[in-house]
Design a protein around this motif. Structure first.
Motif, PDB file in Angstrom:
ATOM      1  N   GLY A  81       0.792  -1.217   0.000  1.00 21.44           N
ATOM      2  CA  GLY A  81       0.000   0.000   0.000  1.00 21.44           C
ATOM      3  C   GLY A  81       0.825   1.268   0.000  1.00 21.44           C
ATOM      4  N   VAL A  82       2.045   1.211   0.525  1.00 20.09           N
ATOM      5  CA  VAL A  82       2.904   2.403   0.523  1.00 20.09           C
ATOM      6  C   VAL A  82       3.285   2.778  -0.909  1.00 20.09           C
ATOM      7  N   GLN A  83       3.509   1.779  -1.760  1.00 16.70           N
ATOM      8  CA  GLN A  83       3.772   2.066  -3.166  1.00 16.70           C
ATOM      9  C   GLN A  83       2.557   2.710  -3.826  1.00 16.70           C
ATOM     10  N   THR A  84       1.368   2.252  -3.422  1.00 12.11           N
ATOM     11  CA  THR A  84       0.150   2.867  -3.943  1.00 12.11           C
ATOM     12  C   THR A  84       0.054   4.330  -3.520  1.00 12.11           C
ATOM     13  N   LEU A  85       0.462   4.629  -2.267  1.00  9.68           N
ATOM     14  CA  LEU A  85       0.467   6.015  -1.813  1.00  9.68           C
ATOM     15  C   LEU A  85       1.348   6.886  -2.708  1.00  9.68           C
ATOM     16  N   LYS A  86       2.498   6.343  -3.103  1.00  5.32           N
ATOM     17  CA  LYS A  86       3.405   7.089  -3.980  1.00  5.32           C
ATOM     18  C   LYS A  86       2.770   7.328  -5.341  1.00  5.32           C
ATOM     19  N   GLN A  87       2.068   6.328  -5.860  1.00  2.71           N
ATOM     20  CA  GLN A  87       1.397   6.482  -7.145  1.00  2.71           C
ATOM     21  C   GLN A  87       0.270   7.509  -7.052  1.00  2.71           C
ATOM     22  N   LEU A  88      -0.472   7.480  -5.937  1.00  8.74           N
ATOM     23  CA  LEU A  88      -1.528   8.480  -5.741  1.00  8.74           C
ATOM     24  C   LEU A  88      -0.935   9.886  -5.669  1.00  8.74           C
TER      25      LEU A  88
END
Length: 259
Positions: A81-88
């Motif tokens: 999910g932290v990678q998703t935060l970066k994408q967001l």
């Protein structure tokens, strides 16, 4: 950790008007013969009695009664999910760091936010890859699960208001919808009809047939299957109530197999 730390936190939250409830020690399971978060209270005598009876109990917070929601960033599954935060963030959707945040025992994160709108849903699993939204209850620090504790990142941070983009993504049907006056004079194409169907939705009794028909139409536009799937999820989010993710996935897979 002192044995009384969880009780101290529970009493402090209760004094601030936030309802709390106990979990079984070292777990996420409500106490036996309890109703879980439905038993949450701010009554300090009741809270003290719980921890006198079960001194090592974990602590839960009832979110909906306090106008709070938690963005649950998971890091122990297949998706980080932290990678998703970066994408967001790259999309201009950044969660504010200046809010109360806890680290979970599995190295995930819980972002706490206030909201001041009607929130008809209590949980949204998979709001983004590896990220869920919780608005019913959550386990909080200094609870311990499997020997590892929840802990506050910045204990003194106050809970911030949820960013508008998060609420828009959570409740797409609540977005302001203003159609330009000249749009009604544009010649409607077949693809335009598909898009109209996507937004119009259907009644509760026709949700399965509606989504089945819609995904077939979307795929016939020639878009990628991933695009069709995202639009199918968007259409489902507009339904009242939406179908469970499992049923939406079954519909999508059944149509893909026919193409």
């Amino acid at each position: 950790m002192r044995q009384s730390a969880v009780l101290e936190r529970a009493l402090q939250l209760a004094s601030d008007g936030i309802a709390v409830f106990p979990f079984t020690p070292d777990s996420k399971v409500p106490l036996k013969n309890s109703r879980g978060y439905l038993d949450a209270t701010t009554d300090q005598q009741t809270i003290a009695g719980w921890f006198e009876h079960v001194p090592r109990a974990n602590l839960g917070m009832r979110l909906d009664a306090s106008g709070l929601l938690v963005v649950d960033v998971d890091r122990h599954g297949k998706t980080d999910g932290v990678q998703t935060l970066k994408q967001l963030k790259d999309q201009g959707k950044q969660l504010p760091a200046a809010t109360y945040i806890e680290q979970t025992p599995n190295n995930g994160l819980h972002y706490f936010f206030k909201y001041n709108i009607e929130l008809p849903i209590k949980r949204k699993i998979g709001l983004y890859p590896g990220i869920d939204m919780l608005a019913d209850f959550v386990l909080i620090a200094p609870s311990v699960v499997n020997g590892s504790a929840y802990r506050a990142i910045e204990p003194m941070n106050e809970i911030a208001t949820a960013p508008q983009w998060l609420l828009n993504d959570l409740l797409p049907s609540k977005r302001t919808n203003r159609t330009p006056a000249h749009a009604t004079h544009i010649r409607k194409t077949w693809a335009g009809s598909v898009l109209d169907d996507l937004v119009t939705g259907t009644s509760e009794g026709s949700r399965n047939s509606y989504l089945t028909s819609l995904v077939g139409k979307l795929l016939r536009t020639g878009c990628q299957s991933a695009t069709a799937y995202e639009l199918l999820q968007l259409a489902n989010d507009h339904l009242q109530p939406p179908l469970p993710d499992k049923e939406v996935n079954t519909i999508f897979k059944s149509i893909i197999k026919r193409i």
